[in-house]
Enzyme design. Structure first.
Site: not given
Ligand code: APR
Length: 242
Positions: A58, A61, A93-95, A110, A177-178, A219
């Site tokens: 961390y 990070r 996001n934690i940023d 988070h 976000t996924s 984004a």
């Molecule tokens: N612009 C927009 N979306 C993007 C970009 C971009 N430039 N690059 C990647 N992505 C998308 C990907 O397609 C994916 O759907 O960002 C998403 C990232 O997904 P994850 O990596 O699963 O991140 P997130 O959804 O924030 O994860 C949620 O999981 O690991 C834990 O606590 C952690 O907060 C996190 C949580």
């Protein structure tokens, strides 16, 4: 309740919004987070087993976050707020890139990488200085400090508050976000039935839950035109290109 009168945009962001600022997402690549398995660095069990590795991870990070700068998507959201809209950001996001772009209403579901907290009492929180968090750094009650982030398997204390915010939205914008992690993924169910919901993510077509409109773009490409459209309209109308 907010005293704000403008249209209320609720933005739910994930790692994708910070990707173009150079911060890695979690699930895009090899299943590892910065070369680590999440269970080795982002669980309470990992911290109990090997606290030094977790603290070092961390610290790294945190340094990355400090060197990153907000991108066009973060900035556009802050500009919409400056234009008189009520913009509530709920981020996984934690940023601190939303705050540095100028957003004033940011809820970190988070936690925050720039803060530490007591391992005994989550309400005892402290800013982290340049030296990071070391073994032996204690809270005011004498317990080891840890990063103020929500690890896998831990409750999400601000979830109820986030639900209340989403329930007041005129429009919900989801960015990068996924939607793979609970309970954040369930937040969308709290939106009022009449509030449109849009998702900006290059994978949007495959991720999109029912009732959500997909904008399959990065984004920095997808968010600024939406914001410009809303500023010109003075309202949160769904543009005809969506
Ligand atoms: N612009 C927009 N979306 C993007 C970009 C971009 N430039 N690059 C990647 N992505 C998308 C990907 O397609 C994916 O759907 O960002 C998403 C990232 O997904 P994850 O990596 O699963 O991140 P997130 O959804 O924030 O994860 C949620 O999981 O690991 C834990 O606590 C952690 O907060 C996190 C949580």
């Amino acid at each position: 309740m907010s005293e704000h009168q403008g249209p209320h945009l609720v933005v739910l962001t994930g790692a994708g919004i910070s990707a173009e600022s150079g911060l890695k997402t979690f699930r895009d690549g090899d299943g590892l987070w910065e070369n680590h398995r999440v269970q080795d660095v982002a669980t309470p069990e990992a911290f109990a087993r090997d606290p030094e590795t977790v603290l070092r991870f961390y610290d790294a990070r945190r340094e990355q976050t400090r060197q990153a700068t907000p991108n066009a998507a973060h900035r556009a959201l802050a500009e919409l707020e400056q234009a008189g809209f009520q913009v509530s950001v709920i981020t996984q996001n934690i940023d601190d890139l939303h705050e540095r772009a100028g957003s004033r209403d940011v809820l970190h579901l988070h936690g925050e990488i720039l803060m530490s907290r007591s391992s005994a009492d989550p309400n005892l929180r402290y800013p982290v200085g340049r030296k990071g968090i070391r073994l032996g750094d204690l809270c005011d009650k004498g317990s080891q400090l840890r990063p103020d982030v929500v690890w896998f398997g831990e409750p999400v204390p601000r979830y109820a508050q986030a639900c209340e915010i989403v329930a007041e939205a005129d429009l919900v914008l989801v960015v990068g976000t996924s939607l793979a992690v609970m309970p954040a993924a369930m937040l969308l169910d709290q939106a009022p039935i009449e509030a449109p919901c849009l998702l900006v993510d290059p994978q949007a077509e495959s991720l999109v839950p029912r009732g959500v409109r997909a904008i399959s773009q990065l984004a920095s490409q997808g968010v600024p035109p939406l914001v410009e459209h809303w500023r010109q309209a003075g309202a949160l109308w769904v543009p005809d290109w969506v």
